[in-house]
Design a protein around this motif. Structure first.
Motif, PDB file in Angstrom:
ATOM      1  N   LEU A  76       0.778  -1.182   0.177  1.00 33.77           N
ATOM      2  CA  LEU A  76      -0.091   0.001  -0.188  1.00 33.77           C
ATOM      3  C   LEU A  76       0.947   1.190  -0.115  1.00 33.77           C
ATOM      4  CD1 LEU A  76      -3.008   1.105   0.273  1.00 33.77           C
ATOM      5  CD2 LEU A  76      -2.521   1.187   2.516  1.00 33.77           C
ATOM      6  N   ASP A  77       0.428   2.347  -0.843  1.00 35.76           N
ATOM      7  CA  ASP A  77       1.121   3.656  -0.761  1.00 35.76           C
ATOM      8  C   ASP A  77       1.049   4.175   0.588  1.00 35.76           C
ATOM      9  OD1 ASP A  77       1.741   6.395  -0.960  1.00 35.76           O
ATOM     10  OD2 ASP A  77       1.360   6.190  -3.173  1.00 35.76           O
ATOM     11  N   THR A  78       2.297   4.277   1.178  1.00 30.74           N
ATOM     12  CA  THR A  78       2.542   4.849   2.524  1.00 30.74           C
ATOM     13  C   THR A  78       1.707   6.268   2.787  1.00 30.74           C
ATOM     14  OG1 THR A  78       4.668   5.687   2.079  1.00 30.74           O
ATOM     15  CG2 THR A  78       4.874   3.536   2.950  1.00 30.74           C
ATOM     16  N   ASN A  79       1.643   6.968   1.679  1.00 31.68           N
ATOM     17  CA  ASN A  79       1.050   8.355   1.993  1.00 31.68           C
ATOM     18  C   ASN A  79      -0.471   8.022   2.305  1.00 31.68           C
ATOM     19  OD1 ASN A  79       3.186   9.991   1.439  1.00 31.68           O
ATOM     20  ND2 ASN A  79       3.178   9.740  -0.875  1.00 31.68           N
ATOM     21  N   ILE A  80      -1.011   7.198   1.393  1.00 30.62           N
ATOM     22  CA  ILE A  80      -2.444   6.789   1.613  1.00 30.62           C
ATOM     23  C   ILE A  80      -2.456   6.276   3.280  1.00 30.62           C
ATOM     24  CG2 ILE A  80      -4.379   5.485   0.796  1.00 30.62           C
ATOM     25  CD1 ILE A  80      -3.387   5.448  -2.044  1.00 30.62           C
ATOM     26  N   LEU A  81      -1.649   5.503   3.384  1.00 32.75           N
ATOM     27  CA  LEU A  81      -1.771   4.758   4.747  1.00 32.75           C
ATOM     28  C   LEU A  81      -1.560   5.913   6.007  1.00 32.75           C
ATOM     29  CD1 LEU A  81      -2.040   2.292   6.288  1.00 32.75           C
ATOM     30  CD2 LEU A  81       0.644   1.734   6.394  1.00 32.75           C
ATOM     31  N   ASP A  82      -0.655   6.838   5.708  1.00 32.88           N
ATOM     32  CA  ASP A  82      -0.703   7.513   6.727  1.00 32.88           C
ATOM     33  C   ASP A  82      -1.813   8.723   6.805  1.00 32.88           C
ATOM     34  OD1 ASP A  82       1.953   6.717   7.339  1.00 32.88           O
ATOM     35  OD2 ASP A  82       2.914   8.224   6.250  1.00 32.88           O
ATOM     36  N   LEU A  83      -2.435   8.943   5.647  1.00 32.15           N
ATOM     37  CA  LEU A  83      -3.700   9.794   5.787  1.00 32.15           C
ATOM     38  C   LEU A  83      -4.817   9.017   6.272  1.00 32.15           C
ATOM     39  CD1 LEU A  83      -5.175  12.129   4.618  1.00 32.15           C
ATOM     40  CD2 LEU A  83      -5.817  10.987   2.613  1.00 32.15           C
ATOM     41  N   LEU A  84      -5.028   7.516   6.177  1.00 32.83           N
ATOM     42  CA  LEU A  84      -5.969   6.981   6.874  1.00 32.83           C
ATOM     43  C   LEU A  84      -5.830   7.027   8.357  1.00 32.83           C
ATOM     44  CD1 LEU A  84      -6.361   4.012   4.186  1.00 32.83           C
ATOM     45  CD2 LEU A  84      -8.070   5.731   4.611  1.00 32.83           C
ATOM     46  N   ILE A  85      -4.585   6.547   8.914  1.00 32.56           N
ATOM     47  CA  ILE A  85      -4.263   6.248  10.079  1.00 32.56           C
ATOM     48  C   ILE A  85      -4.339   7.690  11.068  1.00 32.56           C
ATOM     49  CG2 ILE A  85      -2.578   6.128  11.789  1.00 32.56           C
ATOM     50  CD1 ILE A  85      -1.201   4.110   9.750  1.00 32.56           C
ATOM     51  N   GLY A  86      -4.004   8.927  10.066  1.00 28.54           N
ATOM     52  CA  GLY A  86      -3.963  10.144  10.771  1.00 28.54           C
ATOM     53  C   GLY A  86      -5.566  10.468  10.818  1.00 28.54           C
ATOM     54  N   ARG A  87      -6.592  10.246   9.979  1.00 25.39           N
ATOM     55  CA  ARG A  87      -7.824  10.576  10.075  1.00 25.39           C
ATOM     56  C   ARG A  87      -8.598   9.593  11.433  1.00 25.39           C
ATOM     57  NH1 ARG A  87     -11.988  13.300   7.590  1.00 25.39           N
ATOM     58  NH2 ARG A  87     -13.769  13.216   9.208  1.00 25.39           N
ATOM     59  N   VAL A  88      -8.180   8.274  11.497  1.00 30.15           N
ATOM     60  CA  VAL A  88      -8.624   7.566  12.440  1.00 30.15           C
ATOM     61  C   VAL A  88      -8.186   8.289  13.845  1.00 30.15           C
ATOM     62  CG1 VAL A  88      -8.339   5.162  13.753  1.00 30.15           C
ATOM     63  CG2 VAL A  88      -8.759   5.289  11.402  1.00 30.15           C
ATOM     64  N   VAL A  89      -6.829   8.446  13.911  1.00 29.36           N
ATOM     65  CA  VAL A  89      -6.458   9.123  15.061  1.00 29.36           C
ATOM     66  C   VAL A  89      -7.183  10.410  15.587  1.00 29.36           C
ATOM     67  CG1 VAL A  89      -4.416  10.253  16.181  1.00 29.36           C
ATOM     68  CG2 VAL A  89      -4.098   8.158  15.193  1.00 29.36           C
ATOM     69  N   SER A  90      -7.459  11.199  14.683  1.00 29.25           N
ATOM     70  CA  SER A  90      -8.391  12.394  14.873  1.00 29.25           C
ATOM     71  C   SER A  90      -9.593  12.060  15.366  1.00 29.25           C
ATOM     72  CB  SER A  90      -8.119  13.132  13.347  1.00 29.25           C
ATOM     73  OG  SER A  90      -9.151  14.243  13.531  1.00 29.25           O
ATOM     74  N   GLU A  91     -10.167  10.965  14.570  1.00 25.20           N
ATOM     75  CA  GLU A  91     -11.475  10.792  15.283  1.00 25.20           C
ATOM     76  C   GLU A  91     -11.666  10.170  16.734  1.00 25.20           C
ATOM     77  OE1 GLU A  91     -14.406  11.548  13.949  1.00 25.20           O
ATOM     78  OE2 GLU A  91     -13.319  12.409  12.144  1.00 25.20           O
ATOM     79  N   ILE A  92     -10.326   9.380  17.131  1.00 24.36           N
ATOM     80  CA  ILE A  92     -10.466   8.910  18.436  1.00 24.36           C
ATOM     81  C   ILE A  92     -10.294  10.309  19.339  1.00 24.36           C
ATOM     82  CG2 ILE A  92      -8.652   7.856  20.074  1.00 24.36           C
ATOM     83  CD1 ILE A  92      -7.913   5.798  17.657  1.00 24.36           C
ATOM     84  N   ASN A  93      -9.317  11.176  19.041  1.00 26.05           N
ATOM     85  CA  ASN A  93      -9.318  12.266  19.691  1.00 26.05           C
ATOM     86  C   ASN A  93     -10.480  12.908  20.041  1.00 26.05           C
ATOM     87  OD1 ASN A  93      -6.586  12.227  20.244  1.00 26.05           O
ATOM     88  ND2 ASN A  93      -6.101  13.040  18.517  1.00 26.05           N
ATOM     89  N   ARG A  94     -11.282  13.090  19.037  1.00 23.09           N
ATOM     90  CA  ARG A  94     -12.701  13.767  18.840  1.00 23.09           C
ATOM     91  C   ARG A  94     -13.563  13.035  19.897  1.00 23.09           C
ATOM     92  NH1 ARG A  94     -15.736  16.296  14.473  1.00 23.09           N
ATOM     93  NH2 ARG A  94     -14.707  15.093  12.872  1.00 23.09           N
ATOM     94  N   LEU A  95     -13.605  11.781  19.892  1.00 26.38           N
ATOM     95  CA  LEU A  95     -14.454  10.993  20.757  1.00 26.38           C
ATOM     96  C   LEU A  95     -13.978  11.085  22.373  1.00 26.38           C
ATOM     97  CD1 LEU A  95     -14.552   7.387  19.001  1.00 26.38           C
ATOM     98  CD2 LEU A  95     -16.521   8.993  19.563  1.00 26.38           C
ATOM     99  N   SER A  96     -12.697  11.349  22.681  1.00 25.23           N
ATOM    100  CA  SER A  96     -12.182  11.623  23.706  1.00 25.23           C
ATOM    101  C   SER A  96     -12.565  13.083  24.271  1.00 25.23           C
ATOM    102  CB  SER A  96     -10.657  11.436  23.933  1.00 25.23           C
ATOM    103  OG  SER A  96     -10.269  10.273  23.645  1.00 25.23           O
ATOM    104  N   ASP A  97     -12.857  13.996  23.476  1.00 22.48           N
ATOM    105  CA  ASP A  97     -13.098  15.298  23.754  1.00 22.48           C
ATOM    106  C   ASP A  97     -14.421  15.373  24.166  1.00 22.48           C
ATOM    107  OD1 ASP A  97     -10.368  16.351  23.608  1.00 22.48           O
ATOM    108  OD2 ASP A  97     -10.671  16.990  21.378  1.00 22.48           O
ATOM    109  N   ILE A  98     -15.446  14.537  23.282  1.00 19.23           N
ATOM    110  CA  ILE A  98     -16.811  14.391  23.429  1.00 19.23           C
ATOM    111  C   ILE A  98     -17.201  13.834  25.109  1.00 19.23           C
ATOM    112  CG2 ILE A  98     -18.963  13.553  22.689  1.00 19.23           C
ATOM    113  CD1 ILE A  98     -17.911  13.706  19.901  1.00 19.23           C
ATOM    114  N   ARG A  99     -16.218  13.005  25.304  1.00 23.13           N
ATOM    115  CA  ARG A  99     -16.417  12.401  26.624  1.00 23.13           C
ATOM    116  C   ARG A  99     -16.301  13.338  27.403  1.00 23.13           C
ATOM    117  NH1 ARG A  99     -15.477   6.595  28.336  1.00 23.13           N
ATOM    118  NH2 ARG A  99     -15.158   6.709  30.499  1.00 23.13           N
ATOM    119  N   LYS A 100     -15.244  13.831  27.372  1.00 23.63           N
ATOM    120  CA  LYS A 100     -14.812  14.968  28.367  1.00 23.63           C
ATOM    121  C   LYS A 100     -16.081  16.060  28.813  1.00 23.63           C
ATOM    122  CE  LYS A 100      -9.917  14.633  27.940  1.00 23.63           C
ATOM    123  NZ  LYS A 100      -8.710  15.366  27.560  1.00 23.63           N
TER     124      LYS A 100
END
Length: 345
Positions: A252-276
């Motif tokens: 897999l193109d690493t640029n695409i992979l980094d983009l996908l992971i970055g979005r997942v991490v962003s959503e994890i942080n968003r969930l944590s902020d909502i929980r707070k």
């Protein structure tokens, strides 16, 4: 005859032949590796003695002995000890590793994932005299793919970008260096470093928030041990596991992979902020309800003395003293406050 003896010459406590029938103690030590149980027992005894020597805790015991009962008293003592002693005890690192391993074990079982969780903090890895990598997670219980987890709860560390490293200075552990070292030492495909919110470097917390991913290194995860919140770790582990599995055969193109992971991490942080936000709102609502109940109790209290005065035409000095000091208002409100804290149950 006592099973505990004191050797005054060596200033040593000698224990022999003790058997304890206690579910809490048994369940805890059942999850501790056999070769670590003696050390954990000694530290647990140290914490217990430290807790008993605290005047505030002793006063608490005396006050609650008759009012709350043995079970509730035990629960409150454990909470007090967790909050007061966790941050300053040498037990923190060991307790943190065990808590992380237990959480992952329960989390993966609930998800139906057959990864094997093995504590490795006391085992030397492939690097000479190096024990970096506290928990090894074997994918599906096999030997070919794994995720290594390093726990850093006892001291604050920086992020440690490679371009900021002083090659001629003192060798200082950083989040990125520990991720890389753990991967190499345990021959793992992916790595996670777990930090506790109570001891994390403030500058690192700003850069990580809740979960961060650094290509080539791994995941940086912030948990909250005191409040038992490991949710960030569970979400990050699932992503790391997908990466470890994909590493077997996916091109897999690493640029695409980094983009996908970055979005997942962003959503994890968003969930944590909502929980707070939700937790803050719950606390605010509890405070509002508490103040309403206080006012209602105060009105009822005043009405009692007003009715007495209108009925009898007099208030005695004893009545005035009870009114001035609030009578049993505090005790009555404490029952309501306890009910609110338990969610109104």
């Amino acid at each position: 005859m006592s099973s505990i003896k004191l050797n005054h010459g060596l200033r040593r406590l000698e224990v022999s032949g003790i058997e304890l029938e206690n579910d809490l103690i048994f369940d805890y030590f059942d999850r501790v590796p056999v070769d670590q149980r003696d050390g954990v027992f000694a530290k647990a005894l140290h914490i217990g003695v430290l807790a008993l020597s605290q005047e505030r805790l002793s006063a608490f015991l005396a006050r609650t002995e008759n009012e709350l009962g043995t079970e509730l008293e035990s629960l409150k003592i454990r909470l007090e000890m967790s909050t007061e002693l966790f941050s300053k005890s040498s037990m923190k690192g060991v307790a943190g590793e065990i808590a992380v391993a237990n959480y992952l074990d329960d989390f993966l079982t609930a998800k139906g994932i057959g990864d094997t969780i093995s504590p490795t903090g006391n085992i030397t890895g492939t690097l000479p005299k190096n024990k970096t990598g506290d928990i090894l997670c074997a994918i599906d219980g096999g030997d070919d793919q794994s995720i290594v987890i390093e726990c850093k709860f006892d001291k604050a560390i920086s992020l440690g970008n490679p371009d900021e490293r002083d090659w001629y200075g003192k060798n200082i552990d950083t989040a990125l260096s520990q991720l890389l070292e753990a991967q190499v030492n345990r021959k793992s495909t992916q790595a996670i470093i777990v930090l506790d919110r109570s001891s994390i470097n403030p500058s690192l917390l700003k850069r990580v928030e809740n979960v961060a991913y650094r290509p080539g290194y791994g995941f940086i995860v912030v948990i909250d041990m005191l409040h038992g919140d490991f949710s960030n770790l569970g979400l990050a582990y699932l992503v790391a596991r997908d990466l470890a599995v994909a590493d077997r055969k996916v091109d897999l193109d690493t640029n695409i992979l980094d983009l996908l992971i970055g979005r997942v991490v962003s959503e994890i942080n968003r969930l944590s902020d909502i929980r707070k936000l939700i937790e803050r709102n719950i606390k605010s609502c509890e405070e509002i309800l508490g103040r309403i109940d206080q006012s209602m109790l105060s009105i009822e209290f005043c009405q009692t003395y007003l009715s007495k005065f209108l009925r009898d035409g007099i208030l005695s000095k004893e009545d005035l003293l009870a009114f001035a000091t609030g009578g049993d208002l505090k005790a009555r409100y404490q029952l309501i406050a306890t009910e609110l804290a338990n969610g109104g149950e």
